[in-house]
Scaffold this active site. Structure first.
Site, PDB file in Angstrom:
ATOM      1  N   GLY A  81       1.919   3.617  13.607  1.00  0.00           N
ATOM      2  CA  GLY A  81       2.644   2.352  13.960  1.00  0.00           C
ATOM      3  C   GLY A  81       1.811   1.744  15.155  1.00  0.00           C
ATOM      4  O   GLY A  81       1.664   0.659  15.349  1.00  0.00           O
ATOM      5  N   GLU A 135       3.017   7.166  15.711  1.00  0.00           N
ATOM      6  CA  GLU A 135       1.409   7.120  15.962  1.00  0.00           C
ATOM      7  C   GLU A 135       0.888   6.216  15.289  1.00  0.00           C
ATOM      8  O   GLU A 135      -0.003   5.423  15.827  1.00  0.00           O
ATOM      9  CB  GLU A 135       0.823   8.592  15.931  1.00  0.00           C
ATOM     10  N   CYS A 184      13.063  10.934   7.510  1.00  0.00           N
ATOM     11  CA  CYS A 184      12.999  10.296   9.089  1.00  0.00           C
ATOM     12  C   CYS A 184      14.362  10.520   9.710  1.00  0.00           C
ATOM     13  O   CYS A 184      14.675  11.001  10.742  1.00  0.00           O
ATOM     14  CB  CYS A 184      12.822   8.862   8.812  1.00  0.00           C
ATOM     15  N   GLY A 196       6.469   4.430   8.711  1.00  0.00           N
ATOM     16  CA  GLY A 196       5.367   5.659   9.028  1.00  0.00           C
ATOM     17  C   GLY A 196       5.554   6.390  10.238  1.00  0.00           C
ATOM     18  O   GLY A 196       6.631   6.205  10.962  1.00  0.00           O
ATOM     19  N   SER A 197       4.760   6.958  10.573  1.00  0.00           N
ATOM     20  CA  SER A 197       4.868   7.594  11.851  1.00  0.00           C
ATOM     21  C   SER A 197       4.674   6.729  13.062  1.00  0.00           C
ATOM     22  O   SER A 197       4.243   5.622  12.883  1.00  0.00           O
ATOM     23  CB  SER A 197       3.555   8.820  12.254  1.00  0.00           C
ATOM     24  N   LYS A 210       0.927  -1.250   0.124  1.00  0.00           N
ATOM     25  CA  LYS A 210      -0.051   0.184  -0.061  1.00  0.00           C
ATOM     26  C   LYS A 210       0.948   1.437   0.188  1.00  0.00           C
ATOM     27  O   LYS A 210       1.734   1.418   0.964  1.00  0.00           O
ATOM     28  CB  LYS A 210      -0.851   0.015   1.081  1.00  0.00           C
ATOM     29  N   GLU A 232       9.490   0.682  10.956  1.00  0.00           N
ATOM     30  CA  GLU A 232      10.380   2.015  10.572  1.00  0.00           C
ATOM     31  C   GLU A 232       9.793   3.290  11.135  1.00  0.00           C
ATOM     32  O   GLU A 232       8.831   3.564  10.385  1.00  0.00           O
ATOM     33  CB  GLU A 232      10.893   1.849   9.133  1.00  0.00           C
ATOM     34  N   GLU A 279       8.384  15.358  16.093  1.00  0.00           N
ATOM     35  CA  GLU A 279       9.103  15.302  14.840  1.00  0.00           C
ATOM     36  C   GLU A 279       8.379  16.391  13.974  1.00  0.00           C
ATOM     37  O   GLU A 279       7.167  16.339  13.811  1.00  0.00           O
ATOM     38  CB  GLU A 279       9.040  13.972  14.368  1.00  0.00           C
TER      39      GLU A 279
HETATM   40  P1  NAP Z   1       1.987   7.999   8.528  1.00  0.00           P
HETATM   41  O1  NAP Z   1       0.682   8.715   8.382  1.00  0.00           O
HETATM   42  O2  NAP Z   1       2.123   6.889   9.582  1.00  0.00           O
HETATM   43  O3  NAP Z   1       1.540   6.971   6.973  1.00  0.00           O
HETATM   44  C1  NAP Z   1       2.209   5.911   6.390  1.00  0.00           C
HETATM   45  C2  NAP Z   1       1.509   4.934   6.024  1.00  0.00           C
HETATM   46  O4  NAP Z   1       0.628   4.192   6.781  1.00  0.00           O
HETATM   47  C3  NAP Z   1       0.684   5.709   4.735  1.00  0.00           C
HETATM   48  O5  NAP Z   1       0.758   4.626   3.491  1.00  0.00           O
HETATM   49  C4  NAP Z   1      -0.692   5.727   5.442  1.00  0.00           C
HETATM   50  O6  NAP Z   1      -1.750   5.662   4.447  1.00  0.00           O
HETATM   51  C5  NAP Z   1      -0.667   4.338   6.131  1.00  0.00           C
HETATM   52  N1  NAP Z   1      -1.866   4.258   7.115  1.00  0.00           N
HETATM   53  C6  NAP Z   1      -2.258   5.570   7.884  1.00  0.00           C
HETATM   54  N2  NAP Z   1      -3.074   5.236   8.749  1.00  0.00           N
HETATM   55  C7  NAP Z   1      -2.968   3.815   8.958  1.00  0.00           C
HETATM   56  C8  NAP Z   1      -3.789   2.916   9.580  1.00  0.00           C
HETATM   57  N3  NAP Z   1      -4.578   3.059  10.864  1.00  0.00           N
HETATM   58  N4  NAP Z   1      -3.459   1.489   9.321  1.00  0.00           N
HETATM   59  C9  NAP Z   1      -2.454   0.999   8.580  1.00  0.00           C
HETATM   60  N5  NAP Z   1      -1.979   1.905   7.916  1.00  0.00           N
HETATM   61  C10 NAP Z   1      -2.100   3.305   7.825  1.00  0.00           C
HETATM   62  O7  NAP Z   1       3.201   8.279   7.765  1.00  0.00           O
HETATM   63  P2  NAP Z   1       3.527   9.420   6.710  1.00  0.00           P
HETATM   64  O8  NAP Z   1       3.093  10.819   7.097  1.00  0.00           O
HETATM   65  O9  NAP Z   1       3.115   8.894   5.449  1.00  0.00           O
HETATM   66  O10 NAP Z   1       5.271   9.469   6.987  1.00  0.00           O
HETATM   67  C11 NAP Z   1       6.067  10.260   7.653  1.00  0.00           C
HETATM   68  C12 NAP Z   1       6.452   9.362   8.942  1.00  0.00           C
HETATM   69  O11 NAP Z   1       7.118   8.404   8.251  1.00  0.00           O
HETATM   70  C13 NAP Z   1       7.361  10.166   9.807  1.00  0.00           C
HETATM   71  O12 NAP Z   1       7.090  10.157  10.957  1.00  0.00           O
HETATM   72  C14 NAP Z   1       8.799   9.460   9.263  1.00  0.00           C
HETATM   73  O13 NAP Z   1       9.768   9.786  10.309  1.00  0.00           O
HETATM   74  C15 NAP Z   1       8.343   8.356   9.006  1.00  0.00           C
HETATM   75  N6  NAP Z   1       9.397   7.693   8.323  1.00  0.00           N
HETATM   76  C16 NAP Z   1      10.366   6.837   8.796  1.00  0.00           C
HETATM   77  C17 NAP Z   1      11.251   6.070   8.276  1.00  0.00           C
HETATM   78  C18 NAP Z   1      12.213   5.347   8.832  1.00  0.00           C
HETATM   79  O14 NAP Z   1      12.997   4.529   8.104  1.00  0.00           O
HETATM   80  N7  NAP Z   1      12.181   4.864  10.239  1.00  0.00           N
HETATM   81  C19 NAP Z   1      11.355   6.376   6.804  1.00  0.00           C
HETATM   82  C20 NAP Z   1      10.506   7.197   6.252  1.00  0.00           C
HETATM   83  C21 NAP Z   1       9.420   7.839   6.964  1.00  0.00           C
HETATM   84  P3  NAP Z   1      -2.291   7.120   3.880  1.00  0.00           P
HETATM   85  O15 NAP Z   1      -1.479   8.143   3.862  1.00  0.00           O
HETATM   86  O16 NAP Z   1      -2.643   6.676   2.333  1.00  0.00           O
HETATM   87  O17 NAP Z   1      -3.648   7.195   4.608  1.00  0.00           O
END
Ligand code: NAP
Length: 479
Positions: A230, A228, A281, A225-226, A172, A247, A382
């Site tokens: 996770g 929260e 990140c 992803g974030s 996804k 991650e 963050e």
């Molecule tokens: P996010 O809001 O947590 O979303 C990540 C993914 O999860 C998206 O595909 C999102 O879908 C999906 N998602 C949202 N709610 C969900 C749920 N309830 N159940 C399952 N999946 C769900 O994160 P983001 O805003 O896209 O990305 C930024 C974050 O990613 C930052 O915190 C960053 O630090 C982190 N990140 C970490 C790394 C690492 O290597 N540690 C690398 C890159 C990014 P939709 O967006 O389509 O709703």
């Protein structure tokens, strides 16, 4: 505007509901794509296809899987300019950065193609006249959930490892930057990946992501992803005790000691802060500056931030484009406002650029705060934007304690001419990766992943591949 399809069971398809959503270019608000709005029904269909494809794919030899991944890498290389341009319009990535990402994506795949042939099992010399073999098996159907920042890096790291180890998957992409993954499906299709091995379902996290988490046909999820999201995903994924790889976010310390070369570092700090508009990140989340060099560093940092060319991401000279969406720009601006209201000193920027290039886009100018205290929101959370948060410190003990005063533990850096002192500090930073006199270069060969609420498990390297496998023991007695 182009119309895109999901990819399920080797078919480019609409959502079962027939619904779609529109995605826009964050640099100018133009609609650039119409994308299927999937839901749990589409996930069920994709999981069924992935389960059906599993026996054949997992039975392929290591060399066969490796050959296919190499073909994917070749094709990505051939189409890299097209994908880099797609990143520009879908995500606002400056073109020079987009090209670099595609290049790293190809390299990630080449690494996994090689590693696919180097996976090993083990045996245990438990007792005479018996063989205990430990067989490394694929886990099964994997759910791969990726964030919106750096799409091709996320897609290639996860898919490469998943395919190399003999698993099938449902991926996804993030709704806001799904185009790269959908075009990548064309690459998979043209490279002999059998139908059902990789399925890509688009739609919001709240429905598609949640459905992946809850689907009992999926045995493992790799999520980026974030923190929260996770946490909520972990709860949903508990239904069948799925294995997880997380991650998550970071608030990474960048520690400058009193003997560091601050001329060079201030320029590097500005580039890191504004890299991908701060939506990385591994971005430095807190600049720790020794009191002896604090004022000079801040002065040079501001000068270097002023040199960052903010502009149209298509322009080769642009260092920093927009942030990914209007919603995200508002979020970054809320953080800047909170910094001011909570008493930090804003020394530069944080406003919106003016001029016809910027009128319809979601831009934030690079910002610098000093006098940041540990109870402030901009110290703790963050920001994911081009905002430098500067904190003054006096002793090594103080900086170690403050750097670790966070829920996150993704990465950090220490900068000094005194390597012993640098290593002593680095060894005490509670994070998954710490650099001394170097930033974080993520590559196929090196394991990447945080501690604490930055997640668990590793992406990339042999450690990353192991996440996608399980160990089965078999015993033969010949006494
Ligand atoms: P996010 O809001 O947590 O979303 C990540 C993914 O999860 C998206 O595909 C999102 O879908 C999906 N998602 C949202 N709610 C969900 C749920 N309830 N159940 C399952 N999946 C769900 O994160 P983001 O805003 O896209 O990305 C930024 C974050 O990613 C930052 O915190 C960053 O630090 C982190 N990140 C970490 C790394 C690492 O290597 N540690 C690398 C890159 C990014 P939709 O967006 O389509 O709703």
């Amino acid at each position: 505007m182009n119309t895109y399809k999901m990819y399920i069971d080797g078919q480019f398809t609409d959502a079962i509901s027939g619904k779609t959503y529109l995605t826009e270019n964050p640099a100018n608000g133009e609609i650039v794509g119409e994308i299927p709005l999937g839901n749990a029904e589409d996930v069920d269909k994709a999981v069924e296809a992935a389960r059906a494809a599993l026996p054949e794919w997992s039975a392929k030899s290591m060399a066969e899987r490796s050959d296919i991944i190499n073909r994917i890498a070749d094709e990505l290389d051939r189409r890299s300019e097209e994908l880099a341009q797609l990143d520009v319009i879908d995500h606002g990535t400056p073109i020079s950065l987009g090209r670099m990402w595609e290049h790293i994506g190809v390299s990630n795949l080449r690494y996994t193609a090689s590693a696919a042939r180097a996976l090993m099992g083990d045996s245990v010399p438990m007792r005479p006249n018996a063989i205990y073999t430990l067989e490394r098996q694929p886990i099964g159907v994997c759910g791969l959930i990726v964030p919106w920042n750096s799409p091709i890096l996320m897609v290639t790291s996860k898919l490469g490892a998943c395919l190399a180890t003999g698993n099938t998957c449902v991926m996804k992409p993030a709704s806001i930057s799904a185009l790269v993954a959908l075009v990548f499906a064309e690459i998979l299709d043209s490279c002999g990946v059998p139908p059902g091995v990789v399925n890509i379902v688009t739609g919001p996290g709240g429905s598609v992501g949640e459905a992946i988490a809850k689907n009992r046909g999926i045995e493992f999820i790799s999520f980026t992803g974030s923190s929260e999201t996770g946490k909520s995903l972990m709860a949903s994924a508990s239904c069948n005790l799925k294995r997880l790889h997380m991650e998550l976010g970071g608030k990474n310390p960048f520690i400058v000691l009193d003997d560091a070369d601050i001329d060079k570092l201030a320029v590097q700090a500005a580039r890191s802060t504004c890299n991908n508009s701060g939506m990385v990140c591994a971005s430095p989340g807190r600049y720790y500056l020794h009191e002896k060099i604090h004022d000079q560093f801040v002065e040079k940092f501001i000068a270097a931030m002023k040199e960052i060319v903010v502009g149209d991401p298509h322009d080769e000279k642009t260092n920093m484009g927009p942030v990914v969406s209007e919603e995200h720009r508002d979020r970054v601006e809320r953080y800047i406002k909170s910094g001011i209201e909570e008493g930090a000193k804003i020394l530069l920027g944080g406003d919106r650029p003016v001029g016809s290039t910027f009128d319809k886009g979601y831009y934030v100018m690079p910002a610098v705060f000093s006098d940041v205290k540990s109870n402030m929101t901009i110290f703790r959370e963050e920001i994911f934007g081009p905002v430098g948060v500067c904190v003054k410190f006096s002793t090594d003990e103080e900086v170690i304690a403050s750097a670790n005063d966070t829920e996150f533990g993704l990465c950090g850096t220490v900068w000094t001419e005194d390597i012993k002192r640098g290593l002593k500090i680095a060894s005490k930073i509670d994070a998954g990766a710490v650099g001394v006199n170097t930033g974080m270069l993520v590559s196929g060969e090196t394991p990447w992943g945080g501690f604490k609420e930055s997640g668990f498990g590793k992406e990339n390297s042999m450690y990353g591949l192991e996440e996608y496998t399980r160990i089965k023991m078999m015993v033969v007695d010949f006494s």
